[in-house]
Enzyme design. Structure first.
Site, PDB file in Angstrom:
ATOM      1  N   GLN A 117     -49.872 -16.342  39.245  1.00 21.36           N
ATOM      2  CA  GLN A 117     -50.116 -14.904  39.289  1.00 21.36           C
ATOM      3  C   GLN A 117     -49.312 -14.375  39.927  1.00 21.36           C
ATOM      4  OE1 GLN A 117     -52.251 -13.215  37.315  1.00 21.36           O
ATOM      5  NE2 GLN A 117     -53.478 -14.677  36.260  1.00 21.36           N
ATOM      6  N   HIS A 123     -46.737 -16.940  29.795  1.00 24.38           N
ATOM      7  CA  HIS A 123     -47.325 -15.797  29.339  1.00 24.38           C
ATOM      8  C   HIS A 123     -48.071 -14.966  30.460  1.00 24.38           C
ATOM      9  CE1 HIS A 123     -51.948 -16.996  29.832  1.00 24.38           C
ATOM     10  NE2 HIS A 123     -51.210 -18.095  29.888  1.00 24.38           N
ATOM     11  N   ALA A 173     -48.670 -23.603  32.633  1.00 24.91           N
ATOM     12  CA  ALA A 173     -48.985 -23.756  34.112  1.00 24.91           C
ATOM     13  C   ALA A 173     -49.881 -24.988  34.189  1.00 24.91           C
ATOM     14  CB  ALA A 173     -49.271 -22.549  34.910  1.00 24.91           C
ATOM     15  N   THR A 174     -51.062 -24.899  33.370  1.00 20.63           N
ATOM     16  CA  THR A 174     -52.029 -25.841  33.300  1.00 20.63           C
ATOM     17  C   THR A 174     -51.354 -27.323  33.538  1.00 20.63           C
ATOM     18  OG1 THR A 174     -53.847 -24.702  32.565  1.00 20.63           O
ATOM     19  CG2 THR A 174     -53.978 -26.887  32.159  1.00 20.63           C
ATOM     20  N   CYS A 216     -60.567 -18.399  31.221  1.00 17.85           N
ATOM     21  CA  CYS A 216     -60.948 -19.809  31.161  1.00 17.85           C
ATOM     22  C   CYS A 216     -62.410 -19.788  31.506  1.00 17.85           C
ATOM     23  CB  CYS A 216     -59.970 -20.604  32.024  1.00 17.85           C
ATOM     24  SG  CYS A 216     -58.473 -20.550  31.934  1.00 17.85           S
ATOM     25  N   ASN A 267     -56.136 -15.578  40.681  1.00 13.92           N
ATOM     26  CA  ASN A 267     -56.530 -14.984  39.524  1.00 13.92           C
ATOM     27  C   ASN A 267     -57.423 -14.017  39.212  1.00 13.92           C
ATOM     28  OD1 ASN A 267     -57.069 -17.759  39.577  1.00 13.92           O
ATOM     29  ND2 ASN A 267     -58.164 -17.164  37.716  1.00 13.92           N
ATOM     30  N   SER A 301     -45.987 -20.048  34.812  1.00 14.04           N
ATOM     31  CA  SER A 301     -46.357 -19.854  33.653  1.00 14.04           C
ATOM     32  C   SER A 301     -45.708 -18.743  32.855  1.00 14.04           C
ATOM     33  CB  SER A 301     -47.803 -19.352  33.334  1.00 14.04           C
ATOM     34  OG  SER A 301     -48.100 -18.890  32.170  1.00 14.04           O
ATOM     35  N   THR A 332     -39.910 -33.060  22.635  1.00  9.54           N
ATOM     36  CA  THR A 332     -38.742 -32.259  22.214  1.00  9.54           C
ATOM     37  C   THR A 332     -39.005 -30.749  22.870  1.00  9.54           C
ATOM     38  OG1 THR A 332     -38.641 -33.560  20.126  1.00  9.54           O
ATOM     39  CG2 THR A 332     -37.870 -31.204  20.171  1.00  9.54           C
TER      40      THR A 332
END
Length: 382
Positions: A183, A205, A75-76, A328, A155, A203, A243
């Site tokens: 989120q 994860h 997502a970043t 973060c 978040n 995202s 790739t």
């Protein structure tokens, strides 16, 4: 030593075993391991088919066309591609971006970098509930506004922005809407057509999939153009070269398919767990809820404990995996910019912990957390 209780699902979720099993089939010689761009042999076609199936699984969850799904490293990167890619590609139409002061750092820092490039940014300040109101956005819009970037779910607080209303105002002003929905997956209905979203970051994860994989939804329209940040083989319709990581992509696809099937039941159970924690702390003095419960998703709960230092409380809760802020930001001794951004006093912000729950959280986990907090607090306050 007691087993560690994991209540930091907003930082990352464990990979669902069903997802890990699918990923494992796309790694080794016996599996579908080939480069999806290798169209000269059957193994490459099989890998491409796996990638396209995952693309459809993600698209199905958000009501999109699979051709609108662009794979990224997370997502970043998706936030960076949305903001920088869109602003640069459309600079002739305008140079003004609207966002908020409590967005994820991936948006905040990207917007700041765009200011250094000569773009203009209006920073909206949310209310105490952590939300941006339609009136705030309406007042911020200008003739040269080309992009609005506001998150679906914060978040640290779990607060939910009124996306459909914000989209309506954005489009009335001739701009596009980007939503960081990392989120929001599994917690909100993120139908991009119904909500009117033009760009959306997702995202893997945060949704029981692997780290290192994400998506930028890009609405198919002549009005929505993106300048690539990564150049190379022209993958992902020229928007993101590199790739494709087949095993991570199929993992994200499977994770999103499971959410499509199970989110409603998951959320009902998680809501009960959050309420169990709140009720278990209700008789303690000096526990302040920073999360506006009525305007938040059930899996994130931010609490302040008056009279203690959050880091000290975290140390005392050594068998509890929780956060003092977004992951973060966890290396910083400054209070969370999200909490101070909604008006939480500095001392209280420094005394705050974020609890976040998920698919594998149990009632026993909540009870263990309650016991640990009730044991630690009196000593720390003395």
């Amino acid at each position: 030593m007691n087993a560690l209780v994991y209540l930091d699902y907003a930082a990352t979720t464990p990979v669902d075993p069903r997802v890990a099993e699918v990923m494992g089939r796309h790694l080794t010689l016996e599996g579908t391991f080939a480069n999806p761009a290798s169209r000269s042999h059957m193994l490459g076609w099989q890998a491409e088919q796996a990638v396209e199936n995952a693309r459809r699984q993600v698209a199905d969850l958000i009501g999109a066309d699979p051709r609108e799904i662009v794979w990224t490293s997370g997502a970043t990167e998706a936030d960076n591609l949305a903001l920088t890619g869109f602003m640069r590609a459309n600079r002739e139409r305008g140079r003004h971006l609207v966002t908020s002061t409590i967005e994820h750092k991936a948006v905040v820092d990207t917007a700041t970098a765009l200011e250094h490039e000569g773009f203009e940014v209006t920073w909206l300040t949310p209310g105490a509930d952590g939300c941006i109101t339609p009136d705030q956005l309406r007042q911020a819009m200008r003739p040269d506004t080309i992009l609005v970037s506001l998150m679906a779910v914060n978040n640290e607080l779990g607060s939910i922005n009124p996306l459909a209303e914000l989209a309506e105002i954005t489009h009335a002003g001739g701009a596009a809407l980007h939503v960081d929905a990392a989120q929001g997956v599994g917690r909100l209905d993120l139908d991009v057509k119904r909500l009117g979203i033009d760009l959306m970051s997702l995202s893997g994860h945060k949704a029981y999939g692997p780290k290192g994989i994400g998506v930028l939804y890009v609405r198919r329209s002549p009005e929505i153009s993106i300048e690539p940040l990564i150049h190379g083989g022209g993958h992902e319709r020229g928007m993101r070269s590199g790739t494709l990581a087949t095993h991570q992509i199929v993992g994200m696809g499977e994770a999103f398919a499971l959410i499509h099937a199970e989110a409603e039941a998951d959320q009902a159970r998680i809501l009960a767990l959050r309420n169990r924690l709140l009720e278990g702390l209700s008789d303690l003095e000096g526990v302040v809820c920073n999360t506006a419960i009525d305007a938040a998703v059930p899996n994130i709960l931010n609490l302040a404990f008056e009279g203690v230092d959050g880091e000290s409380l975290l140390m005392a809760l050594r068998n509890l995996a929780v956060s003092t802020g977004s992951a973060c930001n966890s290396a910083s001794v400054e209070p969370s910019y999200v909490l101070t951004g909604i008006g939480v006093p500095r001392a209280l912000a420094l005394a705050s912990l974020r609890f976040s729950f998920g698919r594998f959280t149990t009632e026993a986990d909540i009870d263990a957390a309650l016991a640990a907090i009730r044991h630690a607090l009196p000593g720390l306050r003395r």
